[in-house]
Enzyme design. Structure first.
Site, PDB file in Angstrom:
ATOM      1  CB  THR A 181      -0.908  -0.012   1.253  1.00 25.81           C
ATOM      2  OG1 THR A 181      -1.467   1.290   1.438  1.00 25.81           O
ATOM      3  CG2 THR A 181      -0.146  -0.367   2.523  1.00 25.81           C
ATOM      4  CG  ASP A 182      -1.128   5.027  -0.803  1.00 24.83           C
ATOM      5  OD1 ASP A 182      -1.615   4.383   0.150  1.00 24.83           O
ATOM      6  OD2 ASP A 182      -1.742   5.932  -1.399  1.00 24.83           O
ATOM      7  CD  GLU A 183      -3.024   3.609   4.758  1.00 22.01           C
ATOM      8  OE1 GLU A 183      -2.728   3.413   5.947  1.00 22.01           O
ATOM      9  OE2 GLU A 183      -4.185   3.687   4.356  1.00 22.01           O
TER      10      GLU A 183
ATOM     11  CE1 TYR B 219      -3.268  -2.501   6.165  1.00 23.50           C
ATOM     12  CE2 TYR B 219      -2.969  -0.166   5.679  1.00 23.50           C
ATOM     13  CZ  TYR B 219      -3.165  -1.468   5.244  1.00 23.50           C
ATOM     14  OH  TYR B 219      -3.248  -1.730   3.899  1.00 23.50           O
TER      15      TYR B 219
ATOM     16  CE  LYS C  17      -0.232  -4.496   3.155  1.00 23.25           C
ATOM     17  NZ  LYS C  17      -0.723  -5.835   2.675  1.00 23.25           N
TER      18      LYS C  17
HETATM   19  P1  NAD Z   1     -10.110  -6.678   3.026  1.00 22.50           P
HETATM   20  O1  NAD Z   1     -10.017  -6.419   4.471  1.00 22.50           O
HETATM   21  O2  NAD Z   1     -11.363  -6.302   2.298  1.00 22.50           O
HETATM   22  O3  NAD Z   1      -9.875  -8.234   2.742  1.00 22.50           O
HETATM   23  C1  NAD Z   1      -8.881  -8.964   3.391  1.00 22.50           C
HETATM   24  C2  NAD Z   1      -9.146 -10.453   3.143  1.00 22.50           C
HETATM   25  O4  NAD Z   1      -8.087 -11.198   3.751  1.00 22.50           O
HETATM   26  C3  NAD Z   1     -10.450 -10.963   3.759  1.00 22.50           C
HETATM   27  O5  NAD Z   1     -11.129 -11.793   2.844  1.00 22.50           O
HETATM   28  C4  NAD Z   1      -9.982 -11.761   4.972  1.00 22.50           C
HETATM   29  O6  NAD Z   1     -10.857 -12.837   5.303  1.00 22.50           O
HETATM   30  C5  NAD Z   1      -8.629 -12.267   4.487  1.00 22.50           C
HETATM   31  N1  NAD Z   1      -7.719 -12.581   5.606  1.00 22.50           N
HETATM   32  C6  NAD Z   1      -7.418 -11.794   6.668  1.00 22.50           C
HETATM   33  N2  NAD Z   1      -6.560 -12.431   7.487  1.00 22.50           N
HETATM   34  C7  NAD Z   1      -6.303 -13.643   6.904  1.00 22.50           C
HETATM   35  C8  NAD Z   1      -5.491 -14.740   7.252  1.00 22.50           C
HETATM   36  N3  NAD Z   1      -4.753 -14.731   8.373  1.00 22.50           N
HETATM   37  N4  NAD Z   1      -5.458 -15.810   6.432  1.00 22.50           N
HETATM   38  C9  NAD Z   1      -6.195 -15.839   5.292  1.00 22.50           C
HETATM   39  N5  NAD Z   1      -6.998 -14.830   4.919  1.00 22.50           N
HETATM   40  C10 NAD Z   1      -7.047 -13.746   5.710  1.00 22.50           C
HETATM   41  O7  NAD Z   1      -8.847  -5.974   2.380  1.00 22.50           O
HETATM   42  P2  NAD Z   1      -8.691  -5.220   0.978  1.00 22.50           P
HETATM   43  O8  NAD Z   1      -9.103  -3.817   1.128  1.00 22.50           O
HETATM   44  O9  NAD Z   1      -9.258  -6.074  -0.078  1.00 22.50           O
HETATM   45  O10 NAD Z   1      -7.098  -5.222   0.845  1.00 22.50           O
HETATM   46  C11 NAD Z   1      -6.425  -6.328   0.250  1.00 22.50           C
HETATM   47  C12 NAD Z   1      -4.930  -6.050   0.277  1.00 22.50           C
HETATM   48  O11 NAD Z   1      -4.648  -4.867  -0.442  1.00 22.50           O
HETATM   49  C13 NAD Z   1      -4.366  -5.832   1.681  1.00 22.50           C
HETATM   50  O12 NAD Z   1      -3.124  -6.471   1.743  1.00 22.50           O
HETATM   51  C14 NAD Z   1      -4.230  -4.328   1.794  1.00 22.50           C
HETATM   52  O13 NAD Z   1      -3.173  -4.004   2.658  1.00 22.50           O
HETATM   53  C15 NAD Z   1      -3.922  -3.953   0.356  1.00 22.50           C
HETATM   54  N6  NAD Z   1      -4.339  -2.606  -0.078  1.00 22.50           N
HETATM   55  C16 NAD Z   1      -5.615  -2.176   0.117  1.00 22.50           C
HETATM   56  C17 NAD Z   1      -6.010  -0.927  -0.376  1.00 22.50           C
HETATM   57  C18 NAD Z   1      -7.409  -0.432  -0.208  1.00 22.50           C
HETATM   58  O14 NAD Z   1      -7.691   0.718  -0.583  1.00 22.50           O
HETATM   59  N7  NAD Z   1      -8.351  -1.218   0.282  1.00 22.50           N
HETATM   60  C19 NAD Z   1      -5.082  -0.124  -1.045  1.00 22.50           C
HETATM   61  C20 NAD Z   1      -3.777  -0.595  -1.213  1.00 22.50           C
HETATM   62  C21 NAD Z   1      -3.424  -1.838  -0.744  1.00 22.50           C
HETATM   63  O1  TDX Z   2     -15.705   7.111   9.219  1.00 19.93           O
HETATM   64  C1  TDX Z   2     -14.715   7.540   8.618  1.00 19.93           C
HETATM   65  N1  TDX Z   2     -14.539   8.887   8.508  1.00 19.93           N
HETATM   66  C2  TDX Z   2     -13.460   9.451   7.884  1.00 19.93           C
HETATM   67  O2  TDX Z   2     -13.341  10.682   7.830  1.00 19.93           O
HETATM   68  C3  TDX Z   2     -13.733   6.672   8.010  1.00 19.93           C
HETATM   69  C4  TDX Z   2     -13.869   5.186   8.093  1.00 19.93           C
HETATM   70  C5  TDX Z   2     -12.646   7.257   7.384  1.00 19.93           C
HETATM   71  N2  TDX Z   2     -12.501   8.599   7.341  1.00 19.93           N
HETATM   72  C6  TDX Z   2     -11.303   9.176   6.662  1.00 19.93           C
HETATM   73  C7  TDX Z   2      -9.983   8.611   7.130  1.00 19.93           C
HETATM   74  C8  TDX Z   2      -9.125   8.693   5.878  1.00 19.93           C
HETATM   75  O3  TDX Z   2      -8.539   9.992   5.784  1.00 19.93           O
HETATM   76  O4  TDX Z   2     -11.403   8.834   5.277  1.00 19.93           O
HETATM   77  C9  TDX Z   2     -10.106   8.511   4.741  1.00 19.93           C
HETATM   78  C10 TDX Z   2     -10.145   7.109   4.174  1.00 19.93           C
HETATM   79  O5  TDX Z   2     -10.273   6.224   5.282  1.00 19.93           O
HETATM   80  P1  TDX Z   2     -10.316   4.637   5.088  1.00 19.93           P
HETATM   81  O6  TDX Z   2     -11.407   4.283   4.146  1.00 19.93           O
HETATM   82  O7  TDX Z   2     -10.309   4.010   6.434  1.00 19.93           O
HETATM   83  O8  TDX Z   2      -8.959   4.369   4.288  1.00 19.93           O
HETATM   84  P2  TDX Z   2      -7.418   4.669   4.647  1.00 19.93           P
HETATM   85  O9  TDX Z   2      -7.208   4.865   6.071  1.00 19.93           O
HETATM   86  O10 TDX Z   2      -6.973   5.768   3.710  1.00 19.93           O
HETATM   87  O11 TDX Z   2      -6.756   3.272   4.206  1.00 19.93           O
HETATM   88  C11 TDX Z   2      -7.176   2.593   2.987  1.00 19.93           C
HETATM   89  O12 TDX Z   2      -6.287   2.854   1.925  1.00 19.93           O
HETATM   90  C12 TDX Z   2      -5.024   2.258   1.966  1.00 19.93           C
HETATM   91  C13 TDX Z   2      -7.322   1.105   3.199  1.00 19.93           C
HETATM   92  O13 TDX Z   2      -8.214   0.846   4.252  1.00 19.93           O
HETATM   93  C14 TDX Z   2      -5.979   0.456   3.438  1.00 19.93           C
HETATM   94  O14 TDX Z   2      -6.124  -0.945   3.568  1.00 19.93           O
HETATM   95  C15 TDX Z   2      -5.088   0.777   2.274  1.00 19.93           C
HETATM   96  O15 TDX Z   2      -3.792   0.281   2.498  1.00 19.93           O
END
Ligand code: NAD
Ligand code: TDX
Length: 343
Positions: A128-130, A156, A160
């Site tokens: 992730t970019d985080e 988190y 990562k």
């Molecule tokens: P999510 O939370 O929606 O899904 C995570 C999945 O992993 C779930 O299906 C969960 O059951 C499974 N999981 C969790 N722990 C596990 C374990 N110990 N063994 C097997 N399965 C397990 O997450 P997401 O938003 O789809 O993110 C997927 C990946 O992408 C993550 O690695 C996250 O860090 C990365 N990522 C997410 C975003 C975003 O915006 N959501 C952006 C950049 C990177």
């Molecule tokens: O209730 C809320 N109110 C609010 O203001 C929530 C849930 C979030 N926020 C803000 C926090 C962040 O600035 O919105 C922004 C986005 O929040 P999230 O959806 O929780 O995402 P973020 O924290 O940016 O992280 C996401 O992007 C990078 C994903 O959850 C991560 O898994 C990924 O790595």
């Protein structure tokens, strides 16, 4: 295209499931095996259509379980492993970091050991970019590149970043054929309702308050989930072992603007917005420089935010059963604790 077997971990979650569908459609002769332990964030109903495809298999297992992982690798002999499995919600990591460190660091370690033992030709770590920390709001000229130092802010993102370091260490020390992608915030179908965009859509539909953290000016760089899937597809098929790629479409937006846009699309009043206490350590701005993946692999995002957000809102309108089931379950307790101050 040669037949390949790909193990997709975390494929019952948001991005992993989108990736499963993307790959099944694009490569009708590939075998896609999803390994997922089905935490609160994993949903089997999300994979219902995939289950009908004979090239797809679902296995319920934990990526930290070395024996289960090894057995699966023995059975399936994967060519490629793409690791999406993770604890992914920043707010939960602030409440309790333990499971984040266990899943997000030890999980990849177990998977990488299995990749080495079974001579898998590619391990891809979805990062992730985080991991880069944040950028100031008053320096719009600054972007994260692959050379930016890792500087994580939350438990988190620290977990990562750790996984990224371990992945690169496995590549250098043991010759693991690994790649890493660091993507910006995704949005689209099957996004779990705890995250900003789905939370705001669902609350607006239910005429509930929309909780905006702090001043609402924090900036995220949003990418439609399918464009992320396309980037990973390109990376795992490219000759680029040992490389890290940033993925993002230069689409920075302040949270408050996203929230207002959602309200406008749904015809709901801005009076639903409620500014609440800020997230601890809240990253101010994320912004990805995607030059490397564009120049080396020819990746370009396809979905513009104005179209993607309309498609996403429509998806949530059309898939009420999917999210109503989630918000009526355990998630209800999380919501009460997080937003309504109940223990
Ligand atoms: P999510 O939370 O929606 O899904 C995570 C999945 O992993 C779930 O299906 C969960 O059951 C499974 N999981 C969790 N722990 C596990 C374990 N110990 N063994 C097997 N399965 C397990 O997450 P997401 O938003 O789809 O993110 C997927 C990946 O992408 C993550 O690695 C996250 O860090 C990365 N990522 C997410 C975003 C975003 O915006 N959501 C952006 C950049 C990177
Ligand atoms: O209730 C809320 N109110 C609010 O203001 C929530 C849930 C979030 N926020 C803000 C926090 C962040 O600035 O919105 C922004 C986005 O929040 P999230 O959806 O929780 O995402 P973020 O924290 O940016 O992280 C996401 O992007 C990078 C994903 O959850 C991560 O898994 C990924 O790595």
């Amino acid at each position: 295209m040669d037949k390949k077997t790909i193990i997709v971990t975390g494929g019952a979650g948001f991005i992993g499931s989108n990736f499963v569908y993307y790959m099944l459609k694009k490569y009708p002769n590939y075998r896609i095996v999803c390994l997922d332990s089905l935490t609160y964030a994993g949903n089997l109903s999300t994979l219902k259509k995939a289950m009908e495809n004979e090239n797809f298999r679902f296995v319920k297992a934990d990526i930290r379980d070395a024996e289960a992982v090894d057995n699966l690798f023995t059975e399936e002999k994967p060519d490629i492993v793409v690791n999406f499995a993770a604890e992914s919600h920043v707010d939960r990591s602030i409440e309790d970091p333990q499971i984040f460190l266990e899943t997000n660091i030890m999980g990849p370690k177990v998977l990488m050991d299995a990749c080495l033992n079974h001579k898998v030709s590619r391990y891809h770590q979805v990062s992730t970019d985080e991991v880069y920390g944040d950028l100031p709001l008053d320096r719009p000229d600054l972007f994260f590149t692959e050379k930016t130092n890792l500087h994580a802010s939350s438990p988190y993102s620290a977990s990562k970043a750790s996984a990224d370091l371990v992945t690169m260490a496995y590549h250098r020390t043991y010759g693991l054929p690994a790649t890493i992608s660091r993507c910006s915030n995704n949005y689209g179908p099957y996004h779990f309702p705890e995250k900003l965009i789905p939370l705001m859509i669902i609350n607006a539909l239910n005429d509930k308050k929309l909780p905006v953290y702090g001043d609402g000016l924090n900036v995220r760089d949003w990418l439609y989930v399918e464009d992320h899937c396309k980037a990973i597809d390109m990376i795992i098929h490219a000759d680029c072992v040992g490389e890290v790629y940033n993925v993002g479409g230069h689409n920075e937006m302040a949270n408050i603007d996203i929230v207002k846009l959602i309200l406008k699309e749904l015809g709901k009043p801005e009076s639903l917005i409620e500014f609440v206490e800020d997230r601890k350590g809240h990253d101010r701005r994320y912004a990805i420089d995607p030059t490397k993946i564009r120049e080396q692999l020819g990746w370009e995002p396809e979905t513009k935010f104005e179209n993607g957000i309309v498609k996403t809102i429509k998806w949530y309108l059309d898939h009420k059963d999917w999210w109503e089931e989630i918000i009526s379950g355990d998630y209800k307790n999380y919501y009460k604790k997080m937003y309504e101050g109940e223990a």
